[in-house]
Motif scaffolding. Structure first.
Motif, PDB file in Angstrom:
ATOM      1  N   LYS A 245       0.797  -1.223   0.000  1.00 25.60           N
ATOM      2  CA  LYS A 245       0.000   0.000   0.000  1.00 25.60           C
ATOM      3  C   LYS A 245       0.830   1.274   0.000  1.00 25.60           C
ATOM      4  O   LYS A 245       0.279   2.363  -0.070  1.00 25.60           O
ATOM      5  N   GLY A 246       2.135   1.159   0.091  1.00 26.61           N
ATOM      6  CA  GLY A 246       2.942   2.365   0.124  1.00 26.61           C
ATOM      7  C   GLY A 246       4.405   2.082  -0.154  1.00 26.61           C
ATOM      8  O   GLY A 246       4.894   0.974   0.075  1.00 26.61           O
ATOM      9  N   PHE A 247       5.101   3.102  -0.665  1.00 26.20           N
ATOM     10  CA  PHE A 247       6.533   2.998  -0.966  1.00 26.20           C
ATOM     11  C   PHE A 247       7.171   4.352  -0.689  1.00 26.20           C
ATOM     12  O   PHE A 247       6.626   5.399  -1.078  1.00 26.20           O
ATOM     13  N   GLU A 248       8.303   4.350  -0.018  1.00 29.04           N
ATOM     14  CA  GLU A 248       9.079   5.580   0.152  1.00 29.04           C
ATOM     15  C   GLU A 248      10.557   5.239   0.143  1.00 29.04           C
ATOM     16  O   GLU A 248      10.972   4.196   0.646  1.00 29.04           O
ATOM     17  N   ILE A 249      11.337   6.111  -0.463  1.00 28.02           N
ATOM     18  CA  ILE A 249      12.770   5.868  -0.601  1.00 28.02           C
ATOM     19  C   ILE A 249      13.556   6.985   0.077  1.00 28.02           C
ATOM     20  O   ILE A 249      13.123   8.144   0.079  1.00 28.02           O
ATOM     21  N   GLY A 250      14.676   6.621   0.682  1.00 26.83           N
ATOM     22  CA  GLY A 250      15.481   7.605   1.389  1.00 26.83           C
ATOM     23  C   GLY A 250      14.695   8.254   2.512  1.00 26.83           C
ATOM     24  O   GLY A 250      14.048   7.578   3.312  1.00 26.83           O
ATOM     25  N   SER A 251      14.701   9.572   2.560  1.00 29.49           N
ATOM     26  CA  SER A 251      13.977  10.286   3.607  1.00 29.49           C
ATOM     27  C   SER A 251      12.469  10.162   3.452  1.00 29.49           C
ATOM     28  O   SER A 251      11.723  10.379   4.407  1.00 29.49           O
ATOM     29  N   GLY A 252      12.008   9.827   2.237  1.00 30.11           N
ATOM     30  CA  GLY A 252      10.584   9.594   2.015  1.00 30.11           C
ATOM     31  C   GLY A 252       9.723  10.768   2.414  1.00 30.11           C
ATOM     32  O   GLY A 252      10.052  11.931   2.178  1.00 30.11           O
ATOM     33  N   PHE A 253       8.606  10.464   3.077  1.00 34.14           N
ATOM     34  CA  PHE A 253       7.667  11.510   3.463  1.00 34.14           C
ATOM     35  C   PHE A 253       8.223  12.441   4.546  1.00 34.14           C
ATOM     36  O   PHE A 253       7.751  13.559   4.706  1.00 34.14           O
ATOM     37  N   SER A 254       9.241  11.981   5.268  1.00 36.84           N
ATOM     38  CA  SER A 254       9.807  12.843   6.302  1.00 36.84           C
ATOM     39  C   SER A 254      10.505  14.057   5.687  1.00 36.84           C
ATOM     40  O   SER A 254      10.731  15.066   6.360  1.00 36.84           O
ATOM     41  N   ALA A 255      10.842  13.972   4.391  1.00 38.44           N
ATOM     42  CA  ALA A 255      11.481  15.102   3.721  1.00 38.44           C
ATOM     43  C   ALA A 255      10.569  16.325   3.680  1.00 38.44           C
ATOM     44  O   ALA A 255      11.046  17.465   3.579  1.00 38.44           O
ATOM     45  N   THR A 256       9.275  16.090   3.768  1.00 33.25           N
ATOM     46  CA  THR A 256       8.332  17.215   3.724  1.00 33.25           C
ATOM     47  C   THR A 256       8.439  18.094   4.958  1.00 33.25           C
ATOM     48  O   THR A 256       7.948  19.231   4.951  1.00 33.25           O
ATOM     49  N   ARG A 257       9.083  17.585   6.008  1.00 32.74           N
ATOM     50  CA  ARG A 257       9.232  18.349   7.240  1.00 32.74           C
ATOM     51  C   ARG A 257      10.636  18.943   7.379  1.00 32.74           C
ATOM     52  O   ARG A 257      11.009  19.415   8.447  1.00 32.74           O
ATOM     53  N   MET A 258      11.409  18.895   6.294  1.00 31.60           N
ATOM     54  CA  MET A 258      12.779  19.404   6.316  1.00 31.60           C
ATOM     55  C   MET A 258      12.926  20.583   5.343  1.00 31.60           C
ATOM     56  O   MET A 258      12.123  20.754   4.427  1.00 31.60           O
ATOM     57  N   ARG A 259      13.989  21.349   5.548  1.00 33.61           N
ATOM     58  CA  ARG A 259      14.349  22.406   4.622  1.00 33.61           C
ATOM     59  C   ARG A 259      15.423  21.882   3.672  1.00 33.61           C
ATOM     60  O   ARG A 259      16.096  20.899   3.965  1.00 33.61           O
ATOM     61  N   GLY A 260      15.581  22.586   2.552  1.00 32.13           N
ATOM     62  CA  GLY A 260      16.589  22.162   1.594  1.00 32.13           C
ATOM     63  C   GLY A 260      17.982  22.132   2.188  1.00 32.13           C
ATOM     64  O   GLY A 260      18.795  21.256   1.884  1.00 32.13           O
ATOM     65  N   SER A 261      18.268  23.089   3.065  1.00 32.38           N
ATOM     66  CA  SER A 261      19.586  23.156   3.701  1.00 32.38           C
ATOM     67  C   SER A 261      19.833  21.965   4.611  1.00 32.38           C
ATOM     68  O   SER A 261      20.980  21.603   4.885  1.00 32.38           O
ATOM     69  N   GLU A 262      18.762  21.349   5.087  1.00 32.98           N
ATOM     70  CA  GLU A 262      18.882  20.161   5.933  1.00 32.98           C
ATOM     71  C   GLU A 262      18.928  18.885   5.095  1.00 32.98           C
ATOM     72  O   GLU A 262      19.646  17.940   5.419  1.00 32.98           O
ATOM     73  N   ARG A 273      37.157   8.781  -4.731  1.00 34.48           N
ATOM     74  CA  ARG A 273      35.749   8.544  -5.020  1.00 34.48           C
ATOM     75  C   ARG A 273      34.874   9.700  -4.533  1.00 34.48           C
ATOM     76  O   ARG A 273      35.055  10.209  -3.426  1.00 34.48           O
ATOM     77  N   VAL A 274      33.902  10.085  -5.356  1.00 40.01           N
ATOM     78  CA  VAL A 274      32.923  11.099  -4.968  1.00 40.01           C
ATOM     79  C   VAL A 274      31.875  10.439  -4.073  1.00 40.01           C
ATOM     80  O   VAL A 274      31.253   9.441  -4.451  1.00 40.01           O
ATOM     81  N   ARG A 275      31.699  10.980  -2.882  1.00 37.06           N
ATOM     82  CA  ARG A 275      30.727  10.431  -1.942  1.00 37.06           C
ATOM     83  C   ARG A 275      29.819  11.552  -1.427  1.00 37.06           C
ATOM     84  O   ARG A 275      30.059  12.724  -1.689  1.00 37.06           O
ATOM     85  N   THR A 276      28.816  11.188  -0.667  1.00 35.96           N
ATOM     86  CA  THR A 276      27.979  12.182   0.007  1.00 35.96           C
ATOM     87  C   THR A 276      28.115  11.965   1.511  1.00 35.96           C
ATOM     88  O   THR A 276      28.229  10.825   1.975  1.00 35.96           O
ATOM     89  N   SER A 277      28.117  13.053   2.260  1.00 41.45           N
ATOM     90  CA  SER A 277      28.299  12.951   3.709  1.00 41.45           C
ATOM     91  C   SER A 277      27.013  12.529   4.420  1.00 41.45           C
ATOM     92  O   SER A 277      27.051  12.045   5.543  1.00 41.45           O
ATOM     93  N   THR A 278      25.861  12.747   3.774  1.00 41.68           N
ATOM     94  CA  THR A 278      24.576  12.236   4.261  1.00 41.68           C
ATOM     95  C   THR A 278      23.906  11.496   3.104  1.00 41.68           C
ATOM     96  O   THR A 278      24.396  11.534   1.970  1.00 41.68           O
ATOM     97  N   ASN A 279      22.804  10.830   3.393  1.00 42.90           N
ATOM     98  CA  ASN A 279      22.162  10.055   2.324  1.00 42.90           C
ATOM     99  C   ASN A 279      20.638  10.123   2.424  1.00 42.90           C
ATOM    100  O   ASN A 279      19.949   9.104   2.430  1.00 42.90           O
ATOM    101  N   TYR A 280      20.131  11.338   2.497  1.00 45.04           N
ATOM    102  CA  TYR A 280      18.678  11.498   2.500  1.00 45.04           C
ATOM    103  C   TYR A 280      18.072  11.091   1.153  1.00 45.04           C
ATOM    104  O   TYR A 280      16.901  10.745   1.067  1.00 45.04           O
ATOM    105  N   SER A 281      18.879  11.123   0.098  1.00 39.88           N
ATOM    106  CA  SER A 281      18.397  10.775  -1.235  1.00 39.88           C
ATOM    107  C   SER A 281      18.129   9.277  -1.386  1.00 39.88           C
ATOM    108  O   SER A 281      17.498   8.859  -2.357  1.00 39.88           O
ATOM    109  N   GLY A 282      18.643   8.479  -0.467  1.00 36.26           N
ATOM    110  CA  GLY A 282      18.447   7.039  -0.572  1.00 36.26           C
ATOM    111  C   GLY A 282      19.257   6.413  -1.684  1.00 36.26           C
ATOM    112  O   GLY A 282      18.873   5.386  -2.257  1.00 36.26           O
TER     113      GLY A 282
END
Length: 362
Positions: A245-262, A273-282
């Motif tokens: 009944k549902g699918f979310e990837i990375g931060s998913g719906f919780s991203a709606t409660r964040m700012r772009g800077s976060e 190697r190019v890496r990311t320090s966080t992984n909200y993108s999943g």
């Protein structure tokens, strides 16, 4: 008519819950991939019914037979056909459903679409159809490891009803998942989940929950722009599973409660190697994998078949009540874990082959 999945690694499943058997035809598998029935069987054993006290007690060994496409335990590059015969079908348990629609099942909708339906155990709409997906997923894993030896796919039960497990997705191992009959690597949560499932089963009811899946060591570059984005195909794969009944990837719906800077994942260099320090993108940006962990969650509803009497109608339009009979899981999540992994492998394998067609050295 909706029974085939994938573009280059194409999977077509067939069969009904109480028919002669369930199977799959896989087209597009590269040649000389080592595979045998035992490789497939170990995954089918994780999915089969009757494996614990909290699953359906239908007695099926789900023994697979490779009918074509494999010679001397290597793929030929030709279509691979795999069959699992049904052995413990009891269609008489569903005689009441011949004229009566089960609430929240596909009975009414199949009748509305085709004007005919197999009412024995749900027929094609039964989760038993997923046998073919799991068998194909076992082969897809083999192909992926041929390309990238360290790539891994691990799914586990994250939540059942209101019980939420505490799991470090970056460290969880398949052995930890398989150590629990509920397939939750958090021992404390797993015990509570198992107890709740048993309680609800005795009450003639059912439960839903969430499965989380993580893909490690996937390369950057998998996925296509616009319509065939990697997360879009993962979502399609997961939502094609029964009871989802549902699918979310990375931060998913919780991203709606964040700012772009976060929420933005800053890039940095780790060695060459190019890496990311966080992984909200999943692990996916612009529809294409970036080399970080790919992780997502899938929501499963409570099993529709319950022993409690429910309001419904017959095919003739008469209102009535129905208490379902037969053998059913009070919670589908423990057996859905290998199915989620299989569908993930199918998506990744298809995109891996597509990427190698674009960049052969990938």
């Amino acid at each position: 008519m909706g029974s085939t999945f994938g573009q280059l690694f194409r999977v077509t499943t067939f069969g009904e819950s109480h028919g002669g058997g369930i199977g799959v035809v896989i087209d597009g598998c590269p040649p000389q991939i080592e595979i045998c029935e035992a490789d497939i069987q170990c995954e089918l054993d994780r999915r089969r019914p009757g494996q614990s006290k909290i699953t359906t007690q239908r007695k099926e060994q789900d023994r697979c037979e490779i009918l074509s496409g494999v010679f001397e335990e290597k793929t030929l590059g030709t279509p691979i056909a795999i069959l699992v015969r049904n052995q413990d079908a009891r269609p008489e348990a569903y005689s009441e459903m011949k004229q009566t629609f089960r609430p929240s099942h596909a009975d009414f909708t199949y009748q509305a679409k085709y004007g005919i339906r197999n009412w024995q155990g749900g027929g094609r709409a039964s989760a038993r159809e997923t046998i073919g997906r799991v068998a194909a997923g076992a082969i897809a894993r083999k192909v992926l490891r041929k390309f990238w030896a360290n790539i891994g796919v691990v799914a586990y039960v994250k939540q059942i009803h209101e019980i939420v497990a505490k799991i470090d997705r970056s460290k969880v191992k398949t052995e930890e998942v398989e150590s629990s009959i509920v397939r939750c690597p958090d021992p404390t949560a797993a015990k509570l989940m198992s107890q709740l499932i048993e309680e609800v089963r005795e009450q003639g009811d059912s439960l839903g929950g969430v499965i989380e899946c993580v893909v490690r060591d996937a390369p950057a570059g998998l996925g296509e722009p616009v319509f065939d984005k990697l997360e879009a195909d993962l979502a399609r794969a997961m939502l094609s599973l029964p009871a989802t009944k549902g699918f979310e990837i990375g931060s998913g719906f919780s991203a709606t409660r964040m700012r772009g800077s976060e929420h933005n994942d800053p890039f940095e260099m780790q060695g060459e190697r190019v890496r990311t320090s966080t992984n909200y993108s999943g692990g996916i940006q612009g529809g294409i994998s970036n080399g970080e962990e790919i992780y997502f969650r899938v929501a499963f509803k409570p099993t529709a078949t319950i022993a409690r009497e429910q309001q419904t109608v017959t095919a003739g339009g008469d209102e009535t009540k129905l208490a379902a009979r037969g053998r059913h899981d009070p919670c589908v999540l423990p057996r859905a874990v290998p199915i989620v992994e299989a569908m993930t492998a199918l998506v990744l394998c298809d995109h891996a082959l597509r990427q190698r067609a674009v960049t052969p050295s990938a």
